[in-house]
Design a protein around this motif. Structure first.
Motif, PDB file in Angstrom:
ATOM      1  N   SER A 166       0.830  -1.212   0.000  1.00 34.29           N
ATOM      2  CA  SER A 166       0.000   0.000   0.000  1.00 34.29           C
ATOM      3  C   SER A 166       0.861   1.258   0.000  1.00 34.29           C
ATOM      4  CB  SER A 166      -0.971  -0.006   1.179  1.00 34.29           C
ATOM      5  OG  SER A 166      -0.279  -0.066   2.398  1.00 34.29           O
ATOM      6  N   LEU A 167       1.991   1.233   0.707  1.00 33.31           N
ATOM      7  CA  LEU A 167       2.832   2.416   0.809  1.00 33.31           C
ATOM      8  C   LEU A 167       3.458   2.802  -0.537  1.00 33.31           C
ATOM      9  CD1 LEU A 167       4.145   4.593   2.591  1.00 33.31           C
ATOM     10  CD2 LEU A 167       6.060   3.023   2.897  1.00 33.31           C
ATOM     11  N   TYR A 168       4.119   1.862  -1.177  1.00 36.22           N
ATOM     12  CA  TYR A 168       4.860   2.220  -2.391  1.00 36.22           C
ATOM     13  C   TYR A 168       3.957   2.589  -3.566  1.00 36.22           C
ATOM     14  CZ  TYR A 168       8.923   1.368   0.354  1.00 36.22           C
ATOM     15  OH  TYR A 168       9.872   1.462   1.346  1.00 36.22           O
ATOM     16  N   PRO A 169       2.794   1.949  -3.741  1.00 35.39           N
ATOM     17  CA  PRO A 169       1.874   2.464  -4.765  1.00 35.39           C
ATOM     18  C   PRO A 169       1.391   3.892  -4.458  1.00 35.39           C
ATOM     19  CG  PRO A 169       1.350   0.193  -4.282  1.00 35.39           C
ATOM     20  CD  PRO A 169       2.375   0.627  -3.265  1.00 35.39           C
ATOM     21  N   ALA A 170       1.190   4.200  -3.166  1.00 37.63           N
ATOM     22  CA  ALA A 170       0.778   5.563  -2.799  1.00 37.63           C
ATOM     23  C   ALA A 170       1.898   6.552  -3.110  1.00 37.63           C
ATOM     24  CB  ALA A 170       0.402   5.621  -1.318  1.00 37.63           C
ATOM     25  N   ILE A 171       3.138   6.172  -2.808  1.00 43.21           N
ATOM     26  CA  ILE A 171       4.278   7.026  -3.151  1.00 43.21           C
ATOM     27  C   ILE A 171       4.334   7.237  -4.656  1.00 43.21           C
ATOM     28  CG2 ILE A 171       6.807   7.098  -3.249  1.00 43.21           C
ATOM     29  CD1 ILE A 171       6.790   5.779  -0.445  1.00 43.21           C
ATOM     30  N   ASN A 172       4.135   6.174  -5.419  1.00 42.81           N
ATOM     31  CA  ASN A 172       4.160   6.286  -6.888  1.00 42.81           C
ATOM     32  C   ASN A 172       3.057   7.203  -7.409  1.00 42.81           C
ATOM     33  OD1 ASN A 172       6.413   4.641  -7.151  1.00 42.81           O
ATOM     34  ND2 ASN A 172       5.185   2.773  -7.356  1.00 42.81           N
ATOM     35  N   ARG A 173       1.846   7.096  -6.834  1.00 34.85           N
ATOM     36  CA  ARG A 173       0.741   7.984  -7.242  1.00 34.85           C
ATOM     37  C   ARG A 173       1.089   9.439  -6.961  1.00 34.85           C
ATOM     38  NH1 ARG A 173      -2.270   4.066  -4.694  1.00 34.85           N
ATOM     39  NH2 ARG A 173      -2.615   5.367  -2.865  1.00 34.85           N
ATOM     40  N   LEU A 174       1.639   9.699  -5.780  1.00 38.39           N
ATOM     41  CA  LEU A 174       1.996  11.069  -5.414  1.00 38.39           C
ATOM     42  C   LEU A 174       3.126  11.604  -6.293  1.00 38.39           C
ATOM     43  CD1 LEU A 174       1.768  10.668  -1.535  1.00 38.39           C
ATOM     44  CD2 LEU A 174       0.190  11.949  -2.995  1.00 38.39           C
ATOM     45  N   ALA A 175       4.074  10.755  -6.633  1.00 34.88           N
ATOM     46  CA  ALA A 175       5.172  11.173  -7.517  1.00 34.88           C
ATOM     47  C   ALA A 175       4.644  11.454  -8.921  1.00 34.88           C
ATOM     48  CB  ALA A 175       6.257  10.092  -7.564  1.00 34.88           C
ATOM     49  N   LYS A 176       3.768  10.584  -9.405  1.00 32.17           N
ATOM     50  CA  LYS A 176       3.189  10.774 -10.740  1.00 32.17           C
ATOM     51  C   LYS A 176       2.375  12.067 -10.810  1.00 32.17           C
ATOM     52  CE  LYS A 176       0.602   8.363 -14.302  1.00 32.17           C
ATOM     53  NZ  LYS A 176      -0.119   7.148 -14.678  1.00 32.17           N
ATOM     54  N   ALA A 177       1.740  12.419  -9.693  1.00 28.09           N
ATOM     55  CA  ALA A 177       0.946  13.654  -9.626  1.00 28.09           C
ATOM     56  C   ALA A 177       1.824  14.887  -9.426  1.00 28.09           C
ATOM     57  CB  ALA A 177      -0.077  13.553  -8.498  1.00 28.09           C
ATOM     58  N   GLY A 178       3.136  14.684  -9.272  1.00 31.10           N
ATOM     59  CA  GLY A 178       4.057  15.808  -9.107  1.00 31.10           C
ATOM     60  C   GLY A 178       4.094  16.369  -7.702  1.00 31.10           C
ATOM     61  N   LEU A 179       3.617  15.598  -6.719  1.00 30.61           N
ATOM     62  CA  LEU A 179       3.560  16.089  -5.340  1.00 30.61           C
ATOM     63  C   LEU A 179       4.825  15.752  -4.546  1.00 30.61           C
ATOM     64  CD1 LEU A 179      -0.169  15.254  -4.545  1.00 30.61           C
ATOM     65  CD2 LEU A 179       0.808  17.345  -5.509  1.00 30.61           C
ATOM     66  N   LEU A 180       5.563  14.766  -5.011  1.00 29.90           N
ATOM     67  CA  LEU A 180       6.839  14.450  -4.388  1.00 29.90           C
ATOM     68  C   LEU A 180       7.793  13.973  -5.466  1.00 29.90           C
ATOM     69  CD1 LEU A 180       7.270  11.097  -4.035  1.00 29.90           C
ATOM     70  CD2 LEU A 180       5.515  11.467  -2.336  1.00 29.90           C
ATOM     71  N   GLU A 181       9.063  13.987  -5.138  1.00 27.81           N
ATOM     72  CA  GLU A 181      10.073  13.528  -6.087  1.00 27.81           C
ATOM     73  C   GLU A 181      11.058  12.619  -5.374  1.00 27.81           C
ATOM     74  OE1 GLU A 181      11.719  17.176  -7.534  1.00 27.81           O
ATOM     75  OE2 GLU A 181      12.907  17.513  -5.737  1.00 27.81           O
ATOM     76  N   ARG A 182      11.608  11.703  -6.156  1.00 29.34           N
ATOM     77  CA  ARG A 182      12.646  10.798  -5.661  1.00 29.34           C
ATOM     78  C   ARG A 182      13.995  11.320  -6.125  1.00 29.34           C
ATOM     79  NH1 ARG A 182       8.920   6.912  -7.729  1.00 29.34           N
ATOM     80  NH2 ARG A 182       8.103   5.600  -6.086  1.00 29.34           N
ATOM     81  N   GLN A 183      14.944  11.286  -5.223  1.00 32.51           N
ATOM     82  CA  GLN A 183      16.314  11.648  -5.582  1.00 32.51           C
ATOM     83  C   GLN A 183      17.228  10.531  -5.102  1.00 32.51           C
ATOM     84  OE1 GLN A 183      16.619  15.427  -3.564  1.00 32.51           O
ATOM     85  NE2 GLN A 183      16.100  16.525  -5.445  1.00 32.51           N
ATOM     86  N   PRO A 184      18.191  10.130  -5.919  1.00 38.74           N
ATOM     87  CA  PRO A 184      19.119   9.073  -5.480  1.00 38.74           C
ATOM     88  C   PRO A 184      19.821   9.477  -4.197  1.00 38.74           C
ATOM     89  CG  PRO A 184      19.444   9.603  -7.794  1.00 38.74           C
ATOM     90  CD  PRO A 184      18.495  10.630  -7.248  1.00 38.74           C
ATOM     91  N   ASP A 185      20.066   8.506  -3.349  1.00 36.77           N
ATOM     92  CA  ASP A 185      20.788   8.732  -2.099  1.00 36.77           C
ATOM     93  C   ASP A 185      22.099   7.953  -2.176  1.00 36.77           C
ATOM     94  OD1 ASP A 185      21.689   9.202   0.433  1.00 36.77           O
ATOM     95  OD2 ASP A 185      20.010   8.239   1.460  1.00 36.77           O
ATOM     96  N   PRO A 186      23.165   8.595  -2.670  1.00 33.42           N
ATOM     97  CA  PRO A 186      24.424   7.883  -2.872  1.00 33.42           C
ATOM     98  C   PRO A 186      25.018   7.336  -1.569  1.00 33.42           C
ATOM     99  CG  PRO A 186      24.714  10.238  -3.226  1.00 33.42           C
ATOM    100  CD  PRO A 186      23.248   9.995  -3.017  1.00 33.42           C
ATOM    101  N   ARG A 187      24.666   7.929  -0.442  1.00 31.91           N
ATOM    102  CA  ARG A 187      25.189   7.446   0.842  1.00 31.91           C
ATOM    103  C   ARG A 187      24.580   6.107   1.235  1.00 31.91           C
ATOM    104  NH1 ARG A 187      23.168  11.611   4.600  1.00 31.91           N
ATOM    105  NH2 ARG A 187      21.572  11.681   3.011  1.00 31.91           N
ATOM    106  N   ALA A 188      23.387   5.807   0.719  1.00 31.06           N
ATOM    107  CA  ALA A 188      22.670   4.597   1.133  1.00 31.06           C
ATOM    108  C   ALA A 188      22.900   3.415   0.204  1.00 31.06           C
ATOM    109  CB  ALA A 188      21.177   4.895   1.236  1.00 31.06           C
ATOM    110  N   GLY A 189      23.528   3.614  -0.924  1.00 32.00           N
ATOM    111  CA  GLY A 189      23.799   2.496  -1.820  1.00 32.00           C
ATOM    112  C   GLY A 189      22.870   2.467  -3.013  1.00 32.00           C
ATOM    113  N   ALA A 190      23.097   1.479  -3.862  1.00 28.78           N
ATOM    114  CA  ALA A 190      22.327   1.335  -5.098  1.00 28.78           C
ATOM    115  C   ALA A 190      20.842   1.139  -4.800  1.00 28.78           C
ATOM    116  CB  ALA A 190      22.863   0.154  -5.899  1.00 28.78           C
ATOM    117  N   ALA A 191      20.035   1.682  -5.653  1.00 27.82           N
ATOM    118  CA  ALA A 191      18.571   1.552  -5.612  1.00 27.82           C
ATOM    119  C   ALA A 191      17.938   2.211  -4.383  1.00 27.82           C
ATOM    120  CB  ALA A 191      18.155   0.087  -5.707  1.00 27.82           C
TER     121      ALA A 191
END
Length: 177
Positions: A38-63
């Motif tokens: 439920s969480l990740y589809p909600a994050i995806n919906r919010l990102a698709k709607a332009g309400l949040l963005e994902r940025q790579p976190d190089p300190r945390a590793g790949a993906a």
């Protein structure tokens, strides 16, 4: 309410996905556990709607990535807090999610409008059990468990109404009676 919780926590600052999941899970508690399904589809919906963005976190590793609220996301969060739907006022858990982020509204008058809606709801006669259209009071119930449910709900409602009046700068109910 999952989307409001996501937006609300991100309004406080960027978070990695796993940290956001942890915060949302702690907020919703055991009654409404948050699954990745439920969480990740909600994050995806919010990102698709332009309400949040994902940025790579190089300190945390790949993906791994950090989630950040956009300006549109901030505006949407405030809109959701200013005008919660009726079921977000009447449902205990949903209202607590609204309440958790209500201080994000910069205008105290807008905060108080939401609190007054909740107070008005709590002041309406209600019960879990009815005789036709008439709410049944705890004193009328012989079943000890139903009576316990009604007495606990009454005490919780009384405490919440007193807090709401205090937050609104009004006299608590107990002092008026």
């Amino acid at each position: 309410m999952l989307e409001l919780a996501i937006l609300g926590f991100l309004a406080e600052g960027p978070l990695p996905g796993h940290e956001l999941r942890s915060r949302v899970s702690h907020l919703t508690g055991y009654t409404r556990p948050v699954s990745d399904g439920s969480l990740y589809p909600a994050i995806n919906r919010l990102a698709k709607a332009g309400l949040l963005e994902r940025q790579p976190d190089p300190r945390a590793g790949a993906a791994r990535y950090v989630l950040r609220l956009t300006e549109a996301g901030h505006a949407d969060t405030l809109k959701r807090l200013r005008k919660p739907a009726d079921h977000e006022i009447t449902d205990h858990t949903r209202f607590y999610t609204v309440l958790s982020f209500l201080s994000l509204l910069p205008d105290v008058a807008e905060q108080h409008t939401v609190l007054r809606r909740r107070l008005a709801f709590l002041e309406e006669p209600a019960s879990f059990f009815y005789d036709g259209d008439r709410p049944i009071r705890a004193e009328e119930v012989t079943d000890p468990y139903r009576r316990g449910l009604l007495l606990t709900a009454r005490a919780t409602s009384r405490a919440e109404r007193a807090w709401l009046r205090e937050a609104l700068g009004e006299e608590p109910l107990e002092k008026n009676s």
